[in-house]
Design an enzyme around this catalytic site. Sequence first.
Site, short mmCIF file in Angstrom:
data_model
loop_
_atom_site.label_atom_id
_atom_site.label_comp_id
_atom_site.label_asym_id
_atom_site.label_seq_id
_atom_site.Cartn_x
_atom_site.Cartn_y
_atom_site.Cartn_z
N GLY A 1 0.80 -1.22 0.00
CA GLY A 1 0.00 0.00 0.00
C GLY A 1 0.83 1.27 0.00
N HIS B 1 3.88 1.13 -8.17
CA HIS B 1 2.79 0.16 -7.99
C HIS B 1 1.79 0.24 -9.16
CE1 HIS B 1 3.65 1.05 -3.52
NE2 HIS B 1 3.94 -0.23 -3.65
P1 AMP Z 1 5.77 -2.71 -1.80
O1 AMP Z 1 4.43 -2.10 -1.57
O2 AMP Z 1 6.91 -1.77 -1.55
O3 AMP Z 1 5.93 -4.04 -1.11
O4 AMP Z 1 5.86 -3.02 -3.36
C1 AMP Z 1 4.89 -3.80 -3.98
C2 AMP Z 1 5.36 -4.17 -5.37
O5 AMP Z 1 5.61 -2.99 -6.12
C3 AMP Z 1 6.68 -4.97 -5.34
O6 AMP Z 1 6.64 -5.97 -6.33
C4 AMP Z 1 7.69 -3.91 -5.65
O7 AMP Z 1 8.87 -4.42 -6.25
C5 AMP Z 1 6.93 -3.04 -6.63
N1 AMP Z 1 7.52 -1.71 -6.66
C6 AMP Z 1 7.80 -0.92 -5.59
N2 AMP Z 1 8.39 0.22 -5.99
C7 AMP Z 1 8.52 0.14 -7.34
C8 AMP Z 1 9.06 0.99 -8.33
N3 AMP Z 1 9.61 2.16 -8.04
N4 AMP Z 1 9.00 0.59 -9.63
C9 AMP Z 1 8.44 -0.61 -9.94
N5 AMP Z 1 7.91 -1.45 -9.05
C10 AMP Z 1 7.95 -1.09 -7.76
#
Ligand code: AMP
Length: 271
Positions: A31, A37
Amino acid sequence: MQVIETTEGFRKALEAQRTSGRPIGLVPTMGFLHAGHLSLMERAAVECGTVAVTIFVNPLQFGAGEDLSSYPRDLDRDQELAAEAGADFLFVPAVAEMYPDRMLTTVSVAEVSDGLEGSCRPTHFAGVATVVAKLFNIAGPCRAYFGEKDWQQLAVVRRMVQDLSYPVEVVGCPIVREPDGLAMSSRNARLTPADRQAASVVSRALFTGRAAIETGVGPAEVRRLVASTIAAEPRADLDYAEVVQEGTGWRLLAAARFGTVRLIDNVGAAH
Ligand code: AMP
């Protein structure tokens, strides 16, 4: 977009979608959504009939003294953003819904979880693998979208899917960055203005390292170059800079703390 709080509700909703011929694109997140995301959701919307986003700040993957309680949250805003990005279902379980009892079973992926983030956060990837295994079991057969931002996490999930025969196709997606190069992260919101400005040193160091390795500088020297570039920023506290082989090329990775906020980033480089 339908918001679902129960595992049974989520399981049944996705089963019904598959039965009516719509393949599922699953986007697991914690989130406080940002453009990184949303890029995963938009890709899932193009490639799948149904987009299911999950938001769960998973206590299992936070170590003692890490930022579980201060992790940023804004469910109302996330609902609007996910709907705009094409989500059909938003699964937002409470901790007691995901973990109604003490967890006696965990999934851990050996070797891939060692080093890099695993050295700094020894229980982190077992927490990630366990919650992703649960989400896959609840969601059922799907394509699951993960960002390369969490490069080692993507490797852990891919290996878990292979080793445990999950009926899931893992799709890795490129890192989305701010105009100054900083990799988008929910944690960026917790940076002070001065640390936010300083934080671009991480991507700058990685891009400099990529240019060096692509002109033939050796990996050990490139690692030192990335580390010293980050360490030269007084507001940065370097955890690690590493250069590892990836196929025929390289992956440069770094982690650094700015105040209480820990940031990670990586770039791929050709041989
Ligand atoms: P998180 O909410 O940080 O656990 O991220 C959820 C998903 O979004 C994970 O697969 C992350 O690798 C991806 N994600 C987070 N930040 C980025 C970004 N800057 N670019 C691409 N994907 C991202």
